[in-house]
Design an enzyme around this catalytic site. Structure first.
Site, PDB file in Angstrom:
ATOM      1  N   HIS A 248       0.923  -1.308   0.064  1.00 42.71           N
ATOM      2  CA  HIS A 248       0.034  -0.124   0.217  1.00 42.71           C
ATOM      3  C   HIS A 248       0.593   1.329   0.146  1.00 42.71           C
ATOM      4  O   HIS A 248       0.777   2.111  -0.814  1.00 42.71           O
ATOM      5  CB  HIS A 248      -1.054   0.264   1.252  1.00 42.71           C
ATOM      6  CG  HIS A 248      -1.729  -1.204   1.287  1.00 42.71           C
ATOM      7  ND1 HIS A 248      -2.916  -1.416   0.631  1.00 42.71           N
ATOM      8  CD2 HIS A 248      -1.782  -2.259   2.312  1.00 42.71           C
ATOM      9  CE1 HIS A 248      -3.515  -2.457   0.981  1.00 42.71           C
ATOM     10  NE2 HIS A 248      -2.885  -3.029   2.101  1.00 42.71           N
TER      11      HIS A 248
HETATM   12  O1  RIB Z   1      -4.998  -0.173   4.909  1.00 36.33           O
HETATM   13  C1  RIB Z   1      -3.522  -0.175   4.653  1.00 36.33           C
HETATM   14  C2  RIB Z   1      -2.839   0.854   5.374  1.00 36.33           C
HETATM   15  O2  RIB Z   1      -3.266   0.539   6.891  1.00 36.33           O
HETATM   16  C3  RIB Z   1      -1.464   0.868   5.342  1.00 36.33           C
HETATM   17  O3  RIB Z   1      -0.858   2.214   5.384  1.00 36.33           O
HETATM   18  C4  RIB Z   1      -0.730  -0.117   6.282  1.00 36.33           C
HETATM   19  O4  RIB Z   1       0.495   0.392   6.768  1.00 36.33           O
HETATM   20  C5  RIB Z   1      -1.636   0.170   7.365  1.00 36.33           C
HETATM   21  O5  RIB Z   1      -1.491   1.509   8.080  1.00 36.33           O
END
Ligand code: RIB
Ligand code: CA
Length: 319
Positions: A248
Site C-alpha cells: 500500500h
Molecule cells: O490499509 C492499509 C494501510 O493500513 C497501510 O498504511 C498499512 O500500513 C496500514 O497502516
C-alpha cells in the site's frame, strides 16, 4: 530557489505507522534524489506509538540516513480508541527484518508541534505532507492551525477504499477506520488532497519474483526489505486468496515521483465518522451525483509493472 520546482528536490514530511509497507515507503523516499524528507513523524496505528517511533528510526538508519529527524506524534486517534494491526504486521510492526535497535534518539519536540512550526515557516504551497497511517498527526496540526493548509503543496495519503470496499470492515480501510475524524479534517482542510486508496493499491500485488529480486540486491536494505515482505505478504494472500500482498504505502512515494503511473478523478470524498455499520467508509461521489464540491484526486488505476520497477530501482540505491 523554490524547493520542489525544477531547480530542487520536493520537500516532504512522511507521517507513518511502520508497518512493513510503511518501511518500504520510507526507504523509497530516502532513496529518491527528487525528494527532500524534512522529517518523519510517527503516529499510532499498525502498532502503538512507542513501536512506530522506534521502527521509523530503525528504517532511517537502515537507509543509511540517521540524520533524518524522527518525531513521535499522537498515541491515539482524535476521538476514538486506538485499533492496532499486530495480526497483520506482527508484534513489532516490522516483523521479518532482523534489525538492530535504533541508535538515534527521537527528536524531543512533539511531531504535531514540529509539523506546525515547519508549515508556519514555509512559503505558500511549499511542503507536501505524506500520511501513510491514521491521519491523526496531520489533523491535529490543521485543527490547531487552519492557516497551515496554505503552506501545503499537496497532501498525498494512503487511505480509503470505495469500489472494492474496505480491508478492516466491509466498508472501511484501516487508516481511515482507525481515525475517521482525522481523515475528514484532512479532506476538508482546503489543501490539495490526493488519495491512494485500496481501489488502487489492490491492483498492484507484489509478485513473488519481485521479492526475490529485492533480496538479490545483496544489500542490507534489500535483505531487510525482503525479510519484511516475506512476513507481510502472508496475511493478504491467506485472507483474500490474492496472488501476492498489496504494497500500500509506497504507492504514495511512487505517485510523487511518477504520477503518470496512476489514474483517478477529482471528486468529492467524505468520511462516515458516526455509523457503527460503516464507520470509516470513504464515500466517493465518483459520478458527481451530489452538490458536494470535489475535494480529492481519488486514484483508482496504477501501472503495477511500472510501480514495482520504480520501487526496485529505488531500493537498489540503498546500502
Ligand atoms: O490499509 C492499509 C494501510 O493500513 C497501510 O498504511 C498499512 O500500513 C496500514 O497502516
Ligand atoms: Ca501505514
Amino acid at each position: 530557489m523554490i524547493p520542489g520546482s525544477d531547480s530542487g528536490p520536493r520537500p516532504i514530511i512522511l507521517d507513518t505507522d511502520p508497518g512493513q509497507d510503511d518501511a518500504i515507503a520510507i526507504l523509497a523516499a530516502l532513496a529518491a534524489p527528487e525528494l527532500e524528507v524534512l522529517g518523519v513523524t510517527a503516529v499510532a496505528g499498525n502498532v502503538p506509538l512507542e513501536l512506530t517511533a522506534r521502527n521509523a528510526r530503525m528504517i532511517c538508519e537502515l537507509a543509511g540516513r540517521p540524520d533524518v529527524p524522527v518525531f513521535a506524534g499522537c498515541d491515539r486517534p482524535v476521538r476514538r480508541e486506538l485499533v492496532t494491526a499486530e495480526h497483520v504486521h506482527g508484534s513489532t510492526g516490522i516483523d521479518g527484518a532482523e534489525l538492530p535497535e535504533p541508535t538515534t534518539a527521537l527528536q524531543p519536540q512533539h511531531a504535531v508541534d514540529w509539523m506546525a512550526e515547519t508549515l508556519s515557516a514555509a512559503g505558500e504551497r511549499e511542503i507536501t505532507i505524506c500520511p501513510v497511517g491514521p491521519m491523526t498527526n496531520v489533523a491535529a496540526v490543521l485543527e490547531a492551525n487552519p492557516q497551515a493548509a496554505r503552506s501545503i503543496k499537496e497532501i498525498v495519503c494512503m487511505g480509503g477504499g470505495f469500489f472494492g470496499g474496505g480491508n478492516t470492515t466491509p466498508a472501511a480501510e484501516f487508516n481511515v477506520f482507525v481515525d475517521p475524524d482525522a481523515a475528514q479534517t484532512v479532506l476538508r482542510c482546503g489543501a490539495p488532497v490526493t488519495m491512494l486508496p485500496l481501489d488502487a493499491t489492490h491492483k498492484a500485488l507484489m509478485p513473488r519474483s519481485w521479492i526475490d529480486r529485492v533480496r538479490a540486491l545483496g544489500t542490507a536494505a534489500g535483505e531487510a526489505a525482503a525479510g519484511m515482505l516475506d512476513f507481510y505478504e502472508r496475511f493478504d494472500i491467506d485472507k483474500y486468496g490474492m496472488s501476492g500482498g498489496p504494497l500500500h504505502d509506497p504507492n504514495v512515494i511512487a505517485y510523487l515521483l511518477r504520477p503518470d503511473l496512476y489514474r483517478g478523478r477529482h471528486c468529492n470524498v467524505e468520511v462516515e465518522a458516526e455509523s457503527s455499520l460503516t464507520l470509516g467508509m470513504t464515500v466517493v461521489d465518483w459520478w458527481g451525483v451530489t452538490d458536494r464540491p470535489p475535494n480529492c484526486q481519488y486514484i483508482t488505476e496504477v501501472d503495477a509493472d511500472g510501480f514495482y520497477d520504480l520501487l526496485l530501482a529505488l531500493l537498489a540505491r540503498l546500502p
